[in-house]
Design a protein around this motif. Structure first.
Motif, PDB file in Angstrom:
ATOM      1  N   GLU A 180      27.143 -91.636  -5.254  1.00  0.00           N
ATOM      2  CA  GLU A 180      26.226 -92.873  -5.057  1.00  0.00           C
ATOM      3  C   GLU A 180      25.062 -93.088  -6.122  1.00  0.00           C
ATOM      4  O   GLU A 180      24.474 -92.023  -6.442  1.00  0.00           O
ATOM      5  CB  GLU A 180      25.597 -93.101  -3.743  1.00  0.00           C
ATOM      6  CG  GLU A 180      24.883 -94.431  -3.215  1.00  0.00           C
ATOM      7  CD  GLU A 180      24.178 -94.477  -2.038  1.00  0.00           C
ATOM      8  OE1 GLU A 180      23.565 -95.642  -1.883  1.00  0.00           O
ATOM      9  OE2 GLU A 180      24.541 -93.646  -1.114  1.00  0.00           O
ATOM     10  N   ILE A 181      24.811 -94.115  -6.544  1.00  0.00           N
ATOM     11  CA  ILE A 181      23.806 -94.329  -7.592  1.00  0.00           C
ATOM     12  C   ILE A 181      22.882 -95.364  -7.120  1.00  0.00           C
ATOM     13  O   ILE A 181      23.630 -96.441  -6.694  1.00  0.00           O
ATOM     14  CB  ILE A 181      24.395 -94.723  -8.958  1.00  0.00           C
ATOM     15  CG1 ILE A 181      25.242 -93.454  -9.480  1.00  0.00           C
ATOM     16  CG2 ILE A 181      23.373 -94.927  -9.922  1.00  0.00           C
ATOM     17  CD1 ILE A 181      24.895 -92.327  -9.637  1.00  0.00           C
ATOM     18  N   ILE A 182      21.555 -95.450  -7.053  1.00  0.00           N
ATOM     19  CA  ILE A 182      20.528 -96.224  -6.960  1.00  0.00           C
ATOM     20  C   ILE A 182      19.758 -96.278  -8.139  1.00  0.00           C
ATOM     21  O   ILE A 182      19.278 -95.222  -8.456  1.00  0.00           O
ATOM     22  CB  ILE A 182      19.716 -96.420  -5.430  1.00  0.00           C
ATOM     23  CG1 ILE A 182      20.798 -96.112  -4.486  1.00  0.00           C
ATOM     24  CG2 ILE A 182      18.765 -97.367  -5.562  1.00  0.00           C
ATOM     25  CD1 ILE A 182      19.965 -96.349  -2.927  1.00  0.00           C
ATOM     26  N   ALA A 183      19.526 -97.434  -8.693  1.00  0.00           N
ATOM     27  CA  ALA A 183      18.781 -97.562 -10.249  1.00  0.00           C
ATOM     28  C   ALA A 183      17.714 -98.730 -10.200  1.00  0.00           C
ATOM     29  O   ALA A 183      18.162 -99.494  -9.338  1.00  0.00           O
ATOM     30  CB  ALA A 183      19.593 -97.752 -11.426  1.00  0.00           C
ATOM     31  N   PHE A 184      16.815 -98.353 -10.592  1.00  0.00           N
ATOM     32  CA  PHE A 184      15.650 -99.198 -10.771  1.00  0.00           C
ATOM     33  C   PHE A 184      15.980-100.221 -11.751  1.00  0.00           C
ATOM     34  O   PHE A 184      16.749 -99.875 -12.780  1.00  0.00           O
ATOM     35  CB  PHE A 184      14.245 -98.738 -11.146  1.00  0.00           C
ATOM     36  CG  PHE A 184      13.290 -98.044 -10.092  1.00  0.00           C
ATOM     37  CD1 PHE A 184      12.393 -98.668  -9.536  1.00  0.00           C
ATOM     38  CD2 PHE A 184      13.809 -96.979  -9.630  1.00  0.00           C
ATOM     39  CE1 PHE A 184      11.450 -98.208  -8.467  1.00  0.00           C
ATOM     40  CE2 PHE A 184      13.065 -96.216  -8.495  1.00  0.00           C
ATOM     41  CZ  PHE A 184      12.051 -97.105  -8.002  1.00  0.00           C
ATOM     42  N   PRO A 244      33.046-100.161  -8.198  1.00  0.00           N
ATOM     43  CA  PRO A 244      32.227-100.989  -7.262  1.00  0.00           C
ATOM     44  C   PRO A 244      30.775-101.236  -7.823  1.00  0.00           C
ATOM     45  O   PRO A 244      30.572-100.224  -8.646  1.00  0.00           O
ATOM     46  CB  PRO A 244      32.173-100.478  -6.011  1.00  0.00           C
ATOM     47  CG  PRO A 244      32.639 -98.863  -6.321  1.00  0.00           C
ATOM     48  CD  PRO A 244      33.336 -99.065  -7.379  1.00  0.00           C
ATOM     49  N   ALA A 245      30.191-102.015  -7.476  1.00  0.00           N
ATOM     50  CA  ALA A 245      28.696-102.399  -8.011  1.00  0.00           C
ATOM     51  C   ALA A 245      27.866-101.167  -7.722  1.00  0.00           C
ATOM     52  O   ALA A 245      28.022-100.352  -6.580  1.00  0.00           O
ATOM     53  CB  ALA A 245      28.126-103.596  -7.625  1.00  0.00           C
ATOM     54  N   ILE A 246      26.760-100.741  -8.397  1.00  0.00           N
ATOM     55  CA  ILE A 246      25.835-100.114  -8.021  1.00  0.00           C
ATOM     56  C   ILE A 246      24.578-100.351  -7.340  1.00  0.00           C
ATOM     57  O   ILE A 246      24.259-101.713  -7.716  1.00  0.00           O
ATOM     58  CB  ILE A 246      25.365 -98.925  -9.242  1.00  0.00           C
ATOM     59  CG1 ILE A 246      24.736 -99.596 -10.267  1.00  0.00           C
ATOM     60  CG2 ILE A 246      26.568 -98.203  -9.946  1.00  0.00           C
ATOM     61  CD1 ILE A 246      23.869 -99.055 -11.366  1.00  0.00           C
ATOM     62  N   SER A 247      23.816 -99.854  -6.676  1.00  0.00           N
ATOM     63  CA  SER A 247      22.856-100.379  -5.884  1.00  0.00           C
ATOM     64  C   SER A 247      21.594-100.398  -7.060  1.00  0.00           C
ATOM     65  O   SER A 247      21.540 -99.656  -7.572  1.00  0.00           O
ATOM     66  CB  SER A 247      22.355 -99.647  -4.615  1.00  0.00           C
ATOM     67  OG  SER A 247      23.452 -99.723  -3.724  1.00  0.00           O
ATOM     68  N   VAL A 248      20.656-101.510  -6.736  1.00  0.00           N
ATOM     69  CA  VAL A 248      19.776-101.593  -7.804  1.00  0.00           C
ATOM     70  C   VAL A 248      18.314-101.952  -7.088  1.00  0.00           C
ATOM     71  O   VAL A 248      18.602-102.787  -6.198  1.00  0.00           O
ATOM     72  CB  VAL A 248      20.056-102.810  -8.842  1.00  0.00           C
ATOM     73  CG1 VAL A 248      21.034-102.216  -9.723  1.00  0.00           C
ATOM     74  CG2 VAL A 248      20.449-103.987  -8.258  1.00  0.00           C
ATOM     75  N   ILE A 249      17.137-101.586  -7.636  1.00  0.00           N
ATOM     76  CA  ILE A 249      15.945-101.999  -7.242  1.00  0.00           C
ATOM     77  C   ILE A 249      15.314-102.979  -7.817  1.00  0.00           C
ATOM     78  O   ILE A 249      15.151-102.787  -9.101  1.00  0.00           O
ATOM     79  CB  ILE A 249      15.084-100.607  -7.202  1.00  0.00           C
ATOM     80  CG1 ILE A 249      15.711 -99.547  -6.088  1.00  0.00           C
ATOM     81  CG2 ILE A 249      13.553-101.003  -6.611  1.00  0.00           C
ATOM     82  CD1 ILE A 249      14.810 -98.431  -6.183  1.00  0.00           C
ATOM     83  N   HIS A 250      15.255-104.251  -7.362  1.00  0.00           N
ATOM     84  CA  HIS A 250      14.786-105.306  -8.154  1.00  0.00           C
ATOM     85  C   HIS A 250      13.290-105.103  -8.169  1.00  0.00           C
ATOM     86  O   HIS A 250      12.537-104.887  -7.495  1.00  0.00           O
ATOM     87  CB  HIS A 250      15.207-106.689  -7.648  1.00  0.00           C
ATOM     88  CG  HIS A 250      14.161-107.931  -8.218  1.00  0.00           C
ATOM     89  ND1 HIS A 250      14.348-108.114  -9.432  1.00  0.00           N
ATOM     90  CD2 HIS A 250      12.943-108.488  -7.554  1.00  0.00           C
ATOM     91  CE1 HIS A 250      13.354-109.089  -9.683  1.00  0.00           C
ATOM     92  NE2 HIS A 250      12.606-109.422  -8.669  1.00  0.00           N
ATOM     93  N   GLN A 251      12.666-104.997  -9.722  1.00  0.00           N
ATOM     94  CA  GLN A 251      11.403-104.929  -9.792  1.00  0.00           C
ATOM     95  C   GLN A 251      10.750-106.614 -10.485  1.00  0.00           C
ATOM     96  O   GLN A 251      11.459-107.021 -11.206  1.00  0.00           O
ATOM     97  CB  GLN A 251      10.829-104.123 -10.873  1.00  0.00           C
ATOM     98  CG  GLN A 251      11.128-102.644 -10.233  1.00  0.00           C
ATOM     99  CD  GLN A 251      10.517-101.622 -11.252  1.00  0.00           C
ATOM    100  OE1 GLN A 251       9.539-101.215 -11.013  1.00  0.00           O
ATOM    101  NE2 GLN A 251      11.072-101.328 -12.430  1.00  0.00           N
TER     102      GLN A 251
END
Length: 357
Positions: free
Chosen positions: A267-271, A282-289
């Protein structure tokens, strides 16, 4: 000489509304703002902030000194600054430091020599050398990263620590125990803040922090590659928190080289929600800034500072959002659930009040 009252009279608004338009206040209706601008152009009106700059023999330009022009986050910050600056009659002198203190010092000298009206900067460190600019009365706004408190300058930040903590809590909630963190240079405030949030989430969950899983590198594609090459040998790692979208590209490249499938094996979560992140399957999770908003707020603070040079310094803290996450696997060795409902983790809030330090 044309005054603000003349503009207000022609535009059929109050003088306060004219001031708000030239301060790029988004609460003014677009039709009203356009009417005010047309009236100002017709009458040849120069906003007070520009007139003051002329009297002080300063240009109607701001220096915008950013850490990396290739970083999509800073591209959006730049756009936010530019939109407010242009509405207020200012142009921008764009400077790119490449995270180099030496280049930054050179651009600070250029800004002083060019007699710009103000400086907006993503500093390479808290100890960036802006003392001489402040001593000469030149306003400085710190963006995304603070300067040392003794300098007492206006600052706009994003709560990276809270966002990182929430992202890791989400991964832990999905069953991950061995979570890595790929972040930027240790001297950079945002890089360190994200590690603090990462640590806090693990500690609160009773998971021991393994220092070998924390990798500091340059905030770019090569940095992501370098950090991930040190991680791929540990096949127990089931999730990675990545500090920005540029590093995420490097992370994904190395994972592909080793046959590790993001969204399946790990699993990848990226800023930063760069446009390409939604194209992955599949898409990776992202943190919206809120990068664009950060630029807007910083520019408005500079306009305020130009109008009120003696007011106390202010700090604005913006929040990040982790949107609906894609369907993600549970860690290797954990039974797959029958369904996978996307999780929504909202870290957003209304634009905070500007508070004095």
């Amino acid at each position: 000489m044309t005054t603000i009252r003349d503009v207000a009279r022609l535009a059929e608004v109050s003088t306060a509304t004219v001031s708000r338009v030239f301060a790029a206040d988004t609460n003014v209706r677009p039709q009203t703002a356009e009417r005010v601008r047309r009236a100002a152009i017709e009458l040849g009106y120069v906003p007070n902030s520009l007139a003051r700059g002329l009297r002080q023999q300063r240009s109607s330009a701001w220096a915008l000194i950013i850490a990396d022009i290739e970083n999509p986050f800073l591209t959006q910050v730049t756009r936010g600054v530019e939109d407010v600056a242009q509405s207020a009659g200012y142009s921008l002198l764009l400077c790119n430091t490449d995270e180099s203190p030496e280049k930054e010092n050179g651009y600070l000298s250029i800004a002083e020599q060019a007699r710009v009206s103000g400086v907006l900067i993503t500093p390479t460190s808290a100890d960036s050398r802006i003392d001489q600019l402040l001593a000469r009365g030149l306003p400085v706004i710190a963006m995304d990263r603070p300067l040392r408190r003794a300098l007492d300058v206006d600052t706009v930040l994003i709560d990276s620590r809270r966002a990182a903590r929430a992202a890791v809590e989400l991964m832990i909630g999905r069953g991950h125990q061995r979570i890595a963190c790929v972040t930027g240079p240790q001297r950079v405030f945002t890089a360190s803040e994200r590690v603090l949030g990462y640590r806090e989430a693990l500690e609160d969950a009773g998971i021991a922090v393994d220092e070998a899983l924390i990798h500091y590198a340059d905030f770019n594609q090569q940095g992501g590659q370098q950090a991930t090459r040190q991680l791929v040998g540990d096949r127990q790692v089931t999730a990675i928190l990545v500090a920005n979208s540029m590093m995420a590209v490097g992370v994904l490249q190395v994972l592909r080289e080793h046959g590790i499938a993001p969204g399946h094996d790990i699993e990848i979560i990226a800023f930063d929600d760069a446009p390409w992140t939604g194209l992955l399957t599949p898409a990776i999770s992202v943190i919206h800034q809120p990068a664009y908003e950060l630029g807007q707020v910083a520019a408005r603070l500079l306009l305020e500072r130009l109008e009120q040079p003696e007011r106390r310094a202010r700090t604005v803290m913006l929040n990040a959002t982790l949107p609906t996450t894609p369907e993600l696997p549970t860690p290797r060795g954990t039974p797959e659930p029958s369904t996978n409902t996307p999780t929504i983790l909202d870290l957003s809030m209304d634009l905070p009040d500007i508070s004095s330090r």
